[in-house]
Design a protein around this motif. Structure first.
Motif, short mmCIF file in Angstrom:
data_model
loop_
_atom_site.label_atom_id
_atom_site.label_comp_id
_atom_site.label_asym_id
_atom_site.label_seq_id
_atom_site.Cartn_x
_atom_site.Cartn_y
_atom_site.Cartn_z
N VAL A 82 56.34 -12.92 12.88
CA VAL A 82 57.72 -13.34 12.61
C VAL A 82 58.17 -14.37 13.63
O VAL A 82 58.95 -15.28 13.31
N GLY A 83 57.69 -14.25 14.87
CA GLY A 83 58.07 -15.24 15.88
C GLY A 83 57.53 -16.62 15.57
O GLY A 83 58.26 -17.62 15.64
N LEU A 84 56.25 -16.70 15.19
CA LEU A 84 55.65 -18.00 14.86
C LEU A 84 56.28 -18.58 13.60
O LEU A 84 56.60 -19.78 13.54
N GLY A 85 56.47 -17.74 12.58
CA GLY A 85 57.10 -18.22 11.36
C GLY A 85 58.52 -18.69 11.58
O GLY A 85 58.96 -19.69 11.01
N PHE A 86 59.24 -17.98 12.46
CA PHE A 86 60.62 -18.39 12.75
C PHE A 86 60.65 -19.73 13.48
O PHE A 86 61.49 -20.58 13.17
N GLY A 134 44.54 -19.10 1.59
CA GLY A 134 43.66 -17.95 1.69
C GLY A 134 44.44 -16.67 1.96
O GLY A 134 45.65 -16.60 1.75
N ILE A 135 43.74 -15.65 2.45
CA ILE A 135 44.36 -14.34 2.64
C ILE A 135 44.52 -14.00 4.12
O ILE A 135 44.67 -12.84 4.48
N GLY A 136 44.46 -15.01 4.97
CA GLY A 136 44.58 -14.77 6.41
C GLY A 136 46.03 -14.71 6.86
O GLY A 136 46.93 -14.24 6.15
N GLU A 137 46.27 -15.23 8.06
CA GLU A 137 47.60 -15.18 8.65
C GLU A 137 48.53 -16.27 8.10
O GLU A 137 49.74 -16.11 8.09
N ALA A 138 47.96 -17.38 7.67
CA ALA A 138 48.77 -18.53 7.27
C ALA A 138 49.79 -18.20 6.17
O ALA A 138 50.96 -18.59 6.28
N PRO A 139 49.42 -17.52 5.07
CA PRO A 139 50.44 -17.24 4.04
C PRO A 139 51.61 -16.42 4.56
O PRO A 139 52.76 -16.65 4.16
N LYS A 140 51.36 -15.48 5.44
CA LYS A 140 52.44 -14.65 5.98
C LYS A 140 53.39 -15.47 6.84
O LYS A 140 54.61 -15.33 6.76
N ILE A 141 52.82 -16.35 7.67
CA ILE A 141 53.65 -17.18 8.54
C ILE A 141 54.44 -18.18 7.72
O ILE A 141 55.63 -18.42 7.98
N VAL A 142 53.80 -18.80 6.72
CA VAL A 142 54.50 -19.75 5.86
C VAL A 142 55.62 -19.06 5.10
O VAL A 142 56.72 -19.63 4.93
N LEU A 143 55.38 -17.84 4.64
CA LEU A 143 56.41 -17.10 3.91
C LEU A 143 57.63 -16.84 4.79
O LEU A 143 58.78 -17.02 4.36
N VAL A 144 57.39 -16.45 6.03
CA VAL A 144 58.50 -16.24 6.96
C VAL A 144 59.23 -17.56 7.23
O VAL A 144 60.46 -17.62 7.28
N ALA A 145 58.46 -18.63 7.42
CA ALA A 145 59.06 -19.94 7.70
C ALA A 145 59.95 -20.39 6.54
O ALA A 145 61.04 -20.95 6.77
N LEU A 146 59.52 -20.17 5.31
CA LEU A 146 60.34 -20.55 4.16
C LEU A 146 61.63 -19.73 4.11
O LEU A 146 62.70 -20.26 3.80
N ILE A 204 66.45 -12.63 6.75
CA ILE A 204 65.50 -12.97 5.70
C ILE A 204 64.08 -13.02 6.25
O ILE A 204 63.11 -12.72 5.55
N ALA A 205 63.94 -13.38 7.53
CA ALA A 205 62.60 -13.43 8.14
C ALA A 205 61.94 -12.05 8.12
O ALA A 205 60.75 -11.93 7.80
N TRP A 206 62.70 -11.02 8.44
CA TRP A 206 62.13 -9.67 8.42
C TRP A 206 61.82 -9.23 6.99
O TRP A 206 60.81 -8.55 6.75
N LEU A 207 62.66 -9.61 6.04
CA LEU A 207 62.38 -9.30 4.63
C LEU A 207 61.09 -9.97 4.19
O LEU A 207 60.23 -9.35 3.53
N ALA A 208 60.93 -11.27 4.54
CA ALA A 208 59.71 -11.99 4.17
C ALA A 208 58.49 -11.37 4.83
O ALA A 208 57.41 -11.31 4.23
N LEU A 209 58.64 -10.91 6.07
CA LEU A 209 57.52 -10.30 6.77
C LEU A 209 57.09 -9.01 6.10
O LEU A 209 55.88 -8.74 5.95
N ILE A 210 58.06 -8.20 5.68
CA ILE A 210 57.73 -6.94 5.01
C ILE A 210 56.90 -7.21 3.76
O ILE A 210 55.86 -6.58 3.52
N VAL A 211 57.34 -8.18 2.95
CA VAL A 211 56.61 -8.50 1.73
C VAL A 211 55.25 -9.10 2.05
O VAL A 211 54.24 -8.74 1.44
#
Length: 268
Positions: A82-86, A134-146, A204-211
């Motif tokens: 969440v820190g990197l995505g934020f 892919g299924i690594g860390e990038a989709p989770k970080i991008v989701l938080v960033a969005l 919203i960042a925490w919501l995106a992280l949960i998903v």
């Protein structure tokens, strides 16, 4: 001869200020009552363990996962995501919001596509993000960033565009340069609304992280919750959800503290 001491009167404003600094214990009545009702329902069998564990069971599960180190490891991984995505989302939002707010051409070129993109349900982009990254860390970080970018952009853009025209004209009359008007008038005027956007973005960042962590994650609080679901451990699931909620409350409290310090000039 009697000596009388005169007690200085306390102004009503000072009394109200002292009371405002003290926590209002009445706000704890309903949460405590709900926890007691929850425990009573579990003790009487209205709530079974496979549906929802009792508060005492959840507390024991929290202590056990903390002692084993499992909760701490999941906590560190989720905080990093969440820190990197934020940072990514906030950086993009501030840059686009300032450019679109200050420049008429920037507003014409940047604002329309951002307004179109923000209407998309960003949580529905998970399949596309997996295909792209892919299924690594990038989709989770991008989701938080969005999740962070859109509310922060809207508030920064609106705060700049709605700066008081009289203050801007006064700065021109005083001979301020363009940079001085920007630094001393326009950006400070946008700070209150930008902080509102910051609070929304963190929620919203925490919501995106949960998903994001419930999709192909091998570490983090979401992985801890999914793993507990496989074994019907509702106590561990509730522990993970409580940690998410506490993190959201802590980050919101930090922003509110920054808001009180940064906007002290607005207080009468």
């Amino acid at each position: 001869m009697s000596i009388t001491t005169q007690v200085p009167a306390v102004a009503p404003a000072e009394v109200r200020e002292r009371r405002a600094r003290l926590p209002d214990l009445r706000r704890w009545i309903s949460p405590v009552a709900l926890i007691l009702l929850w425990q009573a329902a579990s003790a009487t069998g209205l709530l079974t363990e496979d549906k929802l564990s009792s508060p005492l069971t959840v507390l024991r599960a929290g202590v056990d996962t903390a002692r084993s180190g499992e909760l701490g490891e999941a906590f560190v991984v989720s905080i990093g995501r969440v820190g990197l995505g934020f940072l990514v989302g906030a950086g993009v939002a501030l840059l686009l919001g300032i450019v679109a707010g200050l420049s008429s051409w920037g507003n014409v070129l940047i604002d329309p596509p951002v307004q179109m993109l923000r209407t998309l349900p960003f949580l529905g982009l998970i399949p596309l993000l997996i295909l792209w990254f892919g299924i690594g860390e990038a989709p989770k970080i991008v989701l938080v960033a969005l999740g962070v970018a859109f509310p922060l952009y809207l508030n920064v853009h609106s705060g700049i565009r709605n700066a008081d025209d009289q203050l801007v004209e006064a700065s021109r009359a005083l001979g301020f340069t363009r940079f001085e008007r920007l630094w001393h008038v326009i950006l400070p005027a946008a700070v209150p609304q930008a902080l509102v956007g910051l609070r929304q973005s963190l929620g919203i960042a925490w919501l995106a992280l949960i998903v994001g962590e419930t999709v192909n994650a091998d570490a983090g609080l979401g992985y801890l919750i999914n793993n507990a679901r496989e074994f019907l451990r509702t106590d561990v699931i509730v522990v993970g959800l409580i940690v998410y909620a506490v993190l959201g409350l802590v980050t919101d409290a930090v922003v509110r503290l920054v808001e009180r310090r940064a906007l002290r000039w607005r207080q009468s």
